[in-house]
Design a protein around this motif. Structure first.
Motif, PDB file in Angstrom:
ATOM      1  N   UNK A  29      -9.227  -7.680 -34.900  1.00  0.00           N
ATOM      2  CA  UNK A  29      -9.561  -6.516 -34.298  1.00  0.00           C
ATOM      3  C   UNK A  29      -8.999  -5.484 -34.821  1.00  0.00           C
ATOM      4  N   UNK A  30      -8.079  -5.183 -35.194  1.00  0.00           N
ATOM      5  CA  UNK A  30      -7.143  -4.134 -35.740  1.00  0.00           C
ATOM      6  C   UNK A  30      -6.866  -4.186 -37.100  1.00  0.00           C
ATOM      7  N   UNK A  31      -7.593  -3.425 -38.035  1.00  0.00           N
ATOM      8  CA  UNK A  31      -7.399  -3.174 -39.455  1.00  0.00           C
ATOM      9  C   UNK A  31      -7.890  -1.803 -40.134  1.00  0.00           C
ATOM     10  N   UNK A  32      -7.386  -1.774 -41.326  1.00  0.00           N
ATOM     11  CA  UNK A  32      -7.514  -0.476 -42.077  1.00  0.00           C
ATOM     12  C   UNK A  32      -6.996   0.439 -41.207  1.00  0.00           C
ATOM     13  N   UNK A  33      -5.747   0.243 -40.698  1.00  0.00           N
ATOM     14  CA  UNK A  33      -5.062   1.255 -39.974  1.00  0.00           C
ATOM     15  C   UNK A  33      -4.342   2.128 -40.766  1.00  0.00           C
ATOM     16  N   UNK A  34      -4.089   3.406 -39.987  1.00  0.00           N
ATOM     17  CA  UNK A  34      -3.163   4.365 -40.725  1.00  0.00           C
ATOM     18  C   UNK A  34      -1.566   3.946 -40.465  1.00  0.00           C
ATOM     19  N   UNK A  35      -1.379   3.357 -39.395  1.00  0.00           N
ATOM     20  CA  UNK A  35       0.109   2.964 -39.123  1.00  0.00           C
ATOM     21  C   UNK A  35       0.035   1.659 -38.200  1.00  0.00           C
ATOM     22  N   UNK A  36       1.215   0.973 -38.366  1.00  0.00           N
ATOM     23  CA  UNK A  36       1.492  -0.067 -37.463  1.00  0.00           C
ATOM     24  C   UNK A  36       2.914   0.064 -37.080  1.00  0.00           C
ATOM     25  N   UNK A  37       3.014   0.203 -35.728  1.00  0.00           N
ATOM     26  CA  UNK A  37       4.335   0.291 -35.073  1.00  0.00           C
ATOM     27  C   UNK A  37       4.674  -1.204 -34.883  1.00  0.00           C
ATOM     28  N   UNK A  38       5.625  -1.783 -35.567  1.00  0.00           N
ATOM     29  CA  UNK A  38       6.333  -3.047 -35.237  1.00  0.00           C
ATOM     30  C   UNK A  38       7.444  -2.865 -34.487  1.00  0.00           C
ATOM     31  N   UNK A  69      -2.019   2.818 -48.895  1.00  0.00           N
ATOM     32  CA  UNK A  69      -1.280   3.928 -48.376  1.00  0.00           C
ATOM     33  C   UNK A  69      -0.885   4.240 -47.274  1.00  0.00           C
ATOM     34  N   UNK A  70      -1.036   3.124 -46.366  1.00  0.00           N
ATOM     35  CA  UNK A  70      -0.821   3.237 -44.819  1.00  0.00           C
ATOM     36  C   UNK A  70       0.610   3.185 -44.743  1.00  0.00           C
ATOM     37  N   UNK A  71       1.211   3.465 -43.440  1.00  0.00           N
ATOM     38  CA  UNK A  71       2.499   3.380 -42.786  1.00  0.00           C
ATOM     39  C   UNK A  71       2.778   2.220 -42.041  1.00  0.00           C
ATOM     40  N   UNK A  72       4.019   1.678 -42.087  1.00  0.00           N
ATOM     41  CA  UNK A  72       4.540   0.615 -41.273  1.00  0.00           C
ATOM     42  C   UNK A  72       5.924   1.352 -40.672  1.00  0.00           C
ATOM     43  N   UNK A  73       5.962   1.432 -39.591  1.00  0.00           N
ATOM     44  CA  UNK A  73       7.212   1.921 -38.782  1.00  0.00           C
ATOM     45  C   UNK A  73       7.921   0.829 -38.139  1.00  0.00           C
ATOM     46  N   UNK A  74       8.993   0.289 -38.049  1.00  0.00           N
ATOM     47  CA  UNK A  74       9.536  -0.719 -37.540  1.00  0.00           C
ATOM     48  C   UNK A  74      10.786  -0.616 -36.620  1.00  0.00           C
TER      49      UNK A  74
END
Length: 333
Positions: free
Chosen positions: A203-212, A229-234
């Motif tokens: 459902x959710x892909x090609x995202x700018x950010x994932x908040x883990x 070049x996306x961002x993951x913040x955990x």
């Protein structure tokens, strides 16, 4: 004064007790707060169960709780921004842990006046979750039109983060269980994913950010659904270099698997070890007062039932925050 104390590590019911302890004394920069409400947070019961004892060294018995709202009853001679009678809220630093108590002392630099349009219980629900969400999303420069997935939208951090991200103009995806779908939709998410019946990665892909907010495999899977070049913040995955330093971890290196995923996606990875911050509490106060964000509370327990509050929180079924109210307990004595 009365306080809930951790007496030993282990089962919540056996480890937490109501105790009579000395009332705190304050120094020049501190204020003494008559506690009206405190929030229960997952970090609390994880401490009780002993999961964090290698990281947080406690001398037992120890107080419990970080979130507080209440009334200032005494100020140190260096305090300028508060007076006796002020209504405040705070997420106290580690050295002041113990907000589920009749009184708590804290450095005035991490305290803010509480929102005027909500109760002490609602104010107590805000500091830890709000500061965590704001700091995690600021680290990856959340901005208008960013497509973001926020895991666990019905939790304390997730429910605040959804509203905060929408206030910044982001396009928000979130995950939750079937029973919480309508409740989470009402927070403003653009797409609520029922993780029991849908594969969130489809459902959710090609995202700018994932908040883990979940950790384990979810941290690594985030790199499958962000764009190049996306961002993951955990807040629960492996530390990055900055947060490892804050935790006192010397000579730290990212896990090899995580480092490889970052390189392959030319991605940015940030970990947040939340820090108390009065200026951000003032920002939260403003957002509550202009109704940009609303507090989300599941249940309010009395001080006498505080142990039950932590037991319920540990089930993982809470829809928003769990609050322990102390107002009636001590005002009626």
């Amino acid at each position: 004064m009365k306080a809930i104390q951790i007496t030993t590590y282990g089962d919540i019911k056996d480890s937490l007790k109501i105790a009579e302890i000395d009332k705190p004394e304050i120094s020049g920069s501190e204020i003494l707060i008559a506690v009206k409400a405190a929030a229960a947070n997952p970090i609390d019961y994880k401490i009780v169960q002993g999961h964090l004892k290698d990281m947080l060294k406690l001398d037992l018995p120890s107080g419990i709780g970080y979130d507080v709202s209440g009334v200032v009853v005494e100020i140190g001679n260096e305090v300028k921004d508060f007076k006796v009678g002020d209504e405040i809220f705070s997420r106290v630093p580690q050295e002041y842990m113990g907000t589920v108590a009749e009184f708590v002392a804290v450095d005035s630099k991490v305290v803010a006046h509480k929102p005027e349009n909500v109760t002490f219980e609602k104010s107590a629900s805000l500091p830890l979750t709000g500061l965590t969400a704001i700091q995690a999303l600021e680290k990856v420069n959340l901005k208008k039109d960013d497509r973001i997935l926020i895991h666990a939208g019905s939790g304390g951090v997730g429910s605040f983060a959804i509203q905060y991200a929408k206030s910044k103009g982001a396009i928000v995806y979130t995950t939750t269980s079937t029973t919480n779908l309508d409740w989470v939709k009402a927070l403003g998410a653009d797409r609520v994913i029922d993780y029991k019946n849908e594969d969130y990665k489809e459902v959710a892909n090609n995202l700018d950010i994932v908040f883990d907010t979940l950790g384990d495999d979810y941290t690594f899977e985030a790199f499958d659904i962000i764009k190049e070049g996306g961002r993951v913040t955990s807040i629960i995955g492996p530390p990055d270099a900055e947060s490892a330093k804050e935790m006192g971890m010397e000579n730290y290196q990212l896990p090899e698997k995580l480092a490889k995923l970052i390189e392959e996606k030319s991605a940015e990875y940030k970990h947040t070890w939340m820090q108390p911050n009065a200026d951000q509490l003032k920002e939260i106060k403003a957002m509550i007062e202009d109704r940009t964000i609303r507090p989300t509370i599941d249940l309010v327990y009395s001080f006498e039932d505080a142990v039950k509050a932590y037991e319920y929180l540990a089930t993982g079924r809470a829809q928003g925050k769990i609050i322990i109210s102390l107002a009636e307990t001590f005002e009626n004595q």
